[in-house]
Scaffold this motif. Structure first.
Motif, PDB file in Angstrom:
ATOM      1  N   TYR A  30       0.831  -1.209   0.000  1.00 32.99           N
ATOM      2  CA  TYR A  30       0.000   0.000   0.000  1.00 32.99           C
ATOM      3  C   TYR A  30       0.865   1.258   0.000  1.00 32.99           C
ATOM      4  CZ  TYR A  30      -4.348  -2.544   0.811  1.00 32.99           C
ATOM      5  OH  TYR A  30      -5.433  -3.359   0.680  1.00 32.99           O
ATOM      6  N   ARG A  31       1.936   1.239   0.751  1.00 36.31           N
ATOM      7  CA  ARG A  31       2.833   2.403   0.802  1.00 36.31           C
ATOM      8  C   ARG A  31       3.467   2.630  -0.566  1.00 36.31           C
ATOM      9  NH1 ARG A  31       6.276   0.893   4.713  1.00 36.31           N
ATOM     10  NH2 ARG A  31       4.763   1.507   6.272  1.00 36.31           N
TER      11      ARG A  31
ATOM     12  N   LEU B 180      -1.431  -7.241  -5.297  1.00 41.12           N
ATOM     13  CA  LEU B 180      -2.352  -7.462  -4.187  1.00 41.12           C
ATOM     14  C   LEU B 180      -3.003  -8.839  -4.291  1.00 41.12           C
ATOM     15  CD1 LEU B 180      -3.482  -6.016  -1.679  1.00 41.12           C
ATOM     16  CD2 LEU B 180      -5.375  -5.256  -3.111  1.00 41.12           C
ATOM     17  N   ARG B 181      -3.364  -9.236  -5.510  1.00 42.91           N
ATOM     18  CA  ARG B 181      -3.955 -10.552  -5.723  1.00 42.91           C
ATOM     19  C   ARG B 181      -2.946 -11.664  -5.412  1.00 42.91           C
ATOM     20  NH1 ARG B 181      -6.166 -10.660 -11.300  1.00 42.91           N
ATOM     21  NH2 ARG B 181      -4.009 -10.156 -11.611  1.00 42.91           N
ATOM     22  N   GLU B 182      -1.685 -11.476  -5.827  1.00 45.37           N
ATOM     23  CA  GLU B 182      -0.647 -12.463  -5.520  1.00 45.37           C
ATOM     24  C   GLU B 182      -0.420 -12.568  -4.016  1.00 45.37           C
ATOM     25  OE1 GLU B 182       2.847 -11.492  -7.709  1.00 45.37           O
ATOM     26  OE2 GLU B 182       1.921 -11.931  -9.643  1.00 45.37           O
ATOM     27  N   LEU B 183      -0.456 -11.440  -3.326  1.00 52.19           N
ATOM     28  CA  LEU B 183      -0.291 -11.449  -1.878  1.00 52.19           C
ATOM     29  C   LEU B 183      -1.454 -12.162  -1.204  1.00 52.19           C
ATOM     30  CD1 LEU B 183       1.540 -10.474   0.397  1.00 52.19           C
ATOM     31  CD2 LEU B 183       0.223  -8.369   0.451  1.00 52.19           C
ATOM     32  N   LYS B 184      -2.661 -11.945  -1.718  1.00 56.51           N
ATOM     33  CA  LYS B 184      -3.831 -12.623  -1.172  1.00 56.51           C
ATOM     34  C   LYS B 184      -3.711 -14.129  -1.370  1.00 56.51           C
ATOM     35  CE  LYS B 184      -8.804 -12.921  -1.788  1.00 56.51           C
ATOM     36  NZ  LYS B 184      -9.936 -12.515  -2.614  1.00 56.51           N
TER      37      LYS B 184
ATOM     38  N   TYR C 275      -0.885  10.325 -19.264  1.00 54.04           N
ATOM     39  CA  TYR C 275      -1.012  10.272 -17.809  1.00 54.04           C
ATOM     40  C   TYR C 275      -1.995   9.189 -17.388  1.00 54.04           C
ATOM     41  CZ  TYR C 275       0.955  14.938 -18.451  1.00 54.04           C
ATOM     42  OH  TYR C 275       1.717  15.990 -18.837  1.00 54.04           O
ATOM     43  N   LEU C 276      -3.114   9.097 -18.103  1.00 54.45           N
ATOM     44  CA  LEU C 276      -4.107   8.080 -17.775  1.00 54.45           C
ATOM     45  C   LEU C 276      -3.568   6.671 -18.022  1.00 54.45           C
ATOM     46  CD1 LEU C 276      -7.414   9.688 -19.107  1.00 54.45           C
ATOM     47  CD2 LEU C 276      -6.625   9.479 -16.736  1.00 54.45           C
ATOM     48  N   ALA C 277      -2.784   6.498 -19.084  1.00 55.43           N
ATOM     49  CA  ALA C 277      -2.193   5.186 -19.365  1.00 55.43           C
ATOM     50  C   ALA C 277      -1.197   4.798 -18.271  1.00 55.43           C
ATOM     51  CB  ALA C 277      -1.508   5.198 -20.726  1.00 55.43           C
ATOM     52  N   LEU C 278      -0.378   5.745 -17.843  1.00 55.52           N
ATOM     53  CA  LEU C 278       0.588   5.460 -16.766  1.00 55.52           C
ATOM     54  C   LEU C 278      -0.120   5.139 -15.456  1.00 55.52           C
ATOM     55  CD1 LEU C 278       3.315   8.170 -17.430  1.00 55.52           C
ATOM     56  CD2 LEU C 278       3.544   5.702 -17.696  1.00 55.52           C
ATOM     57  N   LEU C 279      -1.150   5.908 -15.129  1.00 57.59           N
ATOM     58  CA  LEU C 279      -1.902   5.659 -13.901  1.00 57.59           C
ATOM     59  C   LEU C 279      -2.636   4.326 -13.977  1.00 57.59           C
ATOM     60  CD1 LEU C 279      -2.501   6.906 -11.158  1.00 57.59           C
ATOM     61  CD2 LEU C 279      -4.524   7.956 -12.165  1.00 57.59           C
ATOM     62  N   GLY C 280      -3.197   4.015 -15.130  1.00 60.26           N
ATOM     63  CA  GLY C 280      -3.860   2.726 -15.316  1.00 60.26           C
ATOM     64  C   GLY C 280      -2.882   1.562 -15.165  1.00 60.26           C
TER      65      GLY C 280
ATOM     66  N   GLN D  28      -0.811  -2.927 -11.939  1.00 61.01           N
ATOM     67  CA  GLN D  28       0.291  -3.592 -11.238  1.00 61.01           C
ATOM     68  C   GLN D  28      -0.021  -3.754  -9.756  1.00 61.01           C
ATOM     69  OE1 GLN D  28       2.924  -4.915 -12.668  1.00 61.01           O
ATOM     70  NE2 GLN D  28       3.748  -5.651 -10.744  1.00 61.01           N
ATOM     71  N   PHE D  29      -0.640  -2.736  -9.153  1.00 59.47           N
ATOM     72  CA  PHE D  29      -1.014  -2.816  -7.740  1.00 59.47           C
ATOM     73  C   PHE D  29      -2.012  -3.939  -7.505  1.00 59.47           C
ATOM     74  CE2 PHE D  29      -4.193  -1.490  -4.528  1.00 59.47           C
ATOM     75  CZ  PHE D  29      -3.404  -1.621  -3.412  1.00 59.47           C
ATOM     76  N   ARG D  30      -3.045  -4.013  -8.354  1.00 64.79           N
ATOM     77  CA  ARG D  30      -4.056  -5.064  -8.184  1.00 64.79           C
ATOM     78  C   ARG D  30      -3.449  -6.445  -8.393  1.00 64.79           C
ATOM     79  NH1 ARG D  30      -9.552  -4.325 -10.873  1.00 64.79           N
ATOM     80  NH2 ARG D  30      -9.929  -5.996  -9.395  1.00 64.79           N
TER      81      ARG D  30
END
Length: 86
Positions: free
Chosen positions: A9-10, A62-66, A47-52, A57-59
């Protein structure tokens, strides 16, 4: 596992803030020069492509961690080992 989740998260928060400061600085410079928000418009798709990409990558992490917390092993190919073996 809680420490890994906090670190994830950080990492996402810092990365998102860094990605959002780029258009904010361009907007501030554009306003300072008197062009308003016109300097920001051409870069919006980038900017939207980079944020997407960052959110994706975060999701994914997060899924791998779950899965790791549940005891499942993630497989890069997306199939279970031994499923296609004869």
């Amino acid at each position: 596992m809680l420490e890994k989740r906090k670190a994830l998260y950080r990492k996402f928060a810092v990365g998102s803030l860094c990605l959002l400061t780029i258009p904010a600085l361009i907007l501030l410079l554009s306003i300072y020069k008197g062009a308003g928000g016109a300097g920001l418009v051409p870069g919006i798709p980038i900017y939207l492509a980079l944020l997407g990409g960052a959110i994706y990558q975060f999701r994914k992490e997060l899924r791998e961690l779950k899965w790791e917390e549940e005891g499942r092993v993630s497989n890069e190919a997306g199939c279970e080992p031994g499923k296609n073996e004869k």
